[in-house]
Every structure is written in C-alpha cells, then in structure tokens.
Design a protein around this motif. Sequence first.
Motif, PDB file in Angstrom:
ATOM      1  N   ARG A  14     -43.546  73.837 -13.704  1.00  0.00           N
ATOM      2  CA  ARG A  14     -41.900  73.240 -14.400  1.00  0.00           C
ATOM      3  C   ARG A  14     -41.954  73.977 -15.235  1.00  0.00           C
ATOM      4  NH1 ARG A  14     -44.914  68.328 -18.264  1.00  0.00           N
ATOM      5  NH2 ARG A  14     -45.501  66.919 -16.437  1.00  0.00           N
ATOM      6  N   ASP A  66     -49.159  70.301 -20.615  1.00  0.00           N
ATOM      7  CA  ASP A  66     -48.242  69.055 -20.469  1.00  0.00           C
ATOM      8  C   ASP A  66     -47.691  69.648 -22.567  1.00  0.00           C
ATOM      9  OD1 ASP A  66     -47.794  66.258 -21.577  1.00  0.00           O
ATOM     10  OD2 ASP A  66     -49.338  66.137 -22.367  1.00  0.00           O
ATOM     11  N   ASP A  76     -43.590  70.894 -22.841  1.00  0.00           N
ATOM     12  CA  ASP A  76     -42.721  70.173 -23.632  1.00  0.00           C
ATOM     13  C   ASP A  76     -41.775  70.994 -23.909  1.00  0.00           C
ATOM     14  OD1 ASP A  76     -43.631  67.412 -22.764  1.00  0.00           O
ATOM     15  OD2 ASP A  76     -42.903  66.889 -24.826  1.00  0.00           O
TER      16      ASP A  76
HETATM   17 MN    MN Z   1     -46.244  65.761 -21.117  1.00  0.00          MN
END
Ligand code: MN
Length: 371
Positions: free
Chosen positions: A108, A251, A255
């Motif tokens: 990411r 996670d 964000d």
């Molecule tokens: Mn997420």
Amino acid sequence: MASNRKVMVLPGDGIGVEVMAANMTVMEWLAKHKSLSFDVAQDQVGGAAYDAYGVPLRDETLADAIAADAVLFGAVGGPQYDDLDFSLKPERGLLALRKEMDLFANLRPAIVFDALAEASTLKPEIVSGLNIMILRELCGGSYFAEPRGIDELPDGQKKGYDTNAYSTSEIERIGRVAFELARKRDGRVTSVEKSNVMMSGVLWRDVMNALHKAEGGDVALSHMYADNCAMQLVRNPRQFDVIVTDNLFGDLLSDCAAMLTGSLGMLPSASLGAPDPDTGLPKAMYEPVHGSAPDIAGQNLANPLAQFLSFAMMLRYSFGQGEEADLVEAAVADTLASGKRTGDIMAPGCEQVGTDGMTEAVIDAMNRRAR
Ligand code: MN
Ligand code: IPM
C-alpha cells in the motif's frame, strides 16, 4: 484482438462499479494507442454476487481468479448487507480471494502528489514529497488465525474472540518482501508490532531480526510499536521508507497513511502471492484501498484515481509494462496539476468534476503525453 494477458475484473459494490467502468476506458485507450490489450473476464463479487447468486464469491469465480494472470478488484460492502449472516457478508468474498489465492503481501504505497499537498488534513510541510510503502501481511493474524468464534458461557453470557497468531515462516516470507521492496527504494525497513504486550509481536520481532541477520545485511532494519507508529505517521511521516506489519495493524495504519495523501480516494494497493516457479510471476490482485463508499455510490462523485493507480501497479508488477504504468501515473499527476478535483480532494481555486470528468481528464493527459 486476442491477448495472452488474462485479467479478471471484479467491480463489486458501490463506487467499485463506477471506478471500474472508468478504468475500462483507460484499458481501452492502451489497447488502441499502445497495442497493449488484455483478455478480460468480468464477474460479480461481494454484495453484487450475493444479490445474483446468494453467496459473496462463487467457486467458479474463485477458480477463474486463480487461473487469471491478475485480478483487478473494485470494492465490496454496503449497509443493505449489514444484517446478513457473517459468512455471507460481502467482505467474506474479498477475504476468501486473499486467502485462497494466498496473497500474503499487500503493498500500500502512500504517495503525496505535489498538487495534493494542500488537500491533506495535515500541514503541507509535513506531507509534501511523502513516498512511503506500507507492507501489510494479508493472510494471517487476527483476520484468519484459529480459534475464533462466539461461544456461550455457563453463566449465560457470550464470549467473542479472535486469535492473533503468526508462525516463523509467515513472518519470514513477509519480511523477505519488505527487504526486497526496500532494496528498490531507500533501503530502510521499519517493522511494526506490539512486542511489549503481545506474544505474536515478540516472535515477529525475533524472526525479523534473525532474517535481517541472515539475508538483510544491505537493508537498515528498525522496530517500532504499532501505537507509536500511528503517532509517528501523523507527526513526521517522511521518516519512513518501508513499514512492514501484520494484518490488523496494517489495516489501521494504511487508512491513516491514506489520509496523509489527501484522501482515501488516492490510495492503490497490490496483493501478491509467492512467485510462480514456472513464470516467476506472483498471483496478484489489485485494489483501491477506499472501499465501496455507499453514501456517494451511483452519483458520479467517486474519485477513480486510486483504481487507475491500482491498475498501474498491475501493469508494473504482473505484466512488466513499466513504461505504460509510468504513463498512467504521470497522467494522474498531470490531471491533478491541472486543477481538476473530485469532491474528496477539492480545494479552493480548483475545478470540481465528477468521476466522468476526472476520467476524461486522465485520458486527455495520456493523449497529450503519447503525442
Ligand atoms: Mn481497511
Ligand atoms: C481493506 C478493507 C478490508 C480489510 C475489509 C473490506 C474486509 O478495509 O482492504 O483494508 O479489513 O482488510
């Protein structure tokens, strides 16, 4: 024209449908102007699959995804599915794809485009020029480890529980990917866990250190507790190069990192498995981080850029088309520089456009660059 590049397209729910339709325009442009075509198969996933077939992911869809060279994913979820049994929820479709394809490495990247430094909720001097990579372990930890469940207790209460477990090999394989990524970047890896509290974190740190000693001498490895990392991401995000962490921390932290870039609507991701012994290519799925955003779905408001950037990652990692990936990314940067903005990244003095307008602007920029 038939192509040997097999792509499975899964738009899913909410804005996934719109941003994927927009992405098709980009794919068509590449076929027309760069002779880069794809053999595309499309299917339903998530709530859309539930509506059509009563399950969030059909076996045949999973089989097709496994057989494809790459999967391009939109988003899943919506409030109309809130009351479904846990096993039928749209998210189970996504989680099953990750698990069954063994896509353990979730890349990411959080990159702040120059034109968007003002769009972040943080001060531009904190985020401008930011380019970090969050590497999230995607097939283990509290998302999948057993035991998990909701049990009845003798006193009539219930107990809900999950397990955060990692084995040596699970930590090693994600650690290796972190080192490989760092070698192509600034050579620094921050491994993030909570070894001050969690046994899985103690092992995580030990295994990272051992792997570093055995294979990572050319990379600088440091460690950070996950709570501190969350704080450091908003205090001084540019201190990081590659952050490697477990499924749940990844996670949360991704964000948080997304918002540094101006909007969740800007963040792409690649989920990769182990390289195939024959082709050298990993199983792979590419997906914007933003989710299905049911509140704005179907209104031509969604930002398609994270989907385009996810597609660019597909070009680069699954098809070795670095030049075309660069072109898509440069066209996105041009579009932002020209002042076009969807609502999520709107700023004073800019021109607000919809999903359509943003897509047209990116295509225009590709045309200009291809001239
Ligand atoms: Mn997420
Ligand atoms: C993500 C999403 C998913 C996750 C959901 C939709 C299951 O938030 O990709 O970050 O929690 O992993």
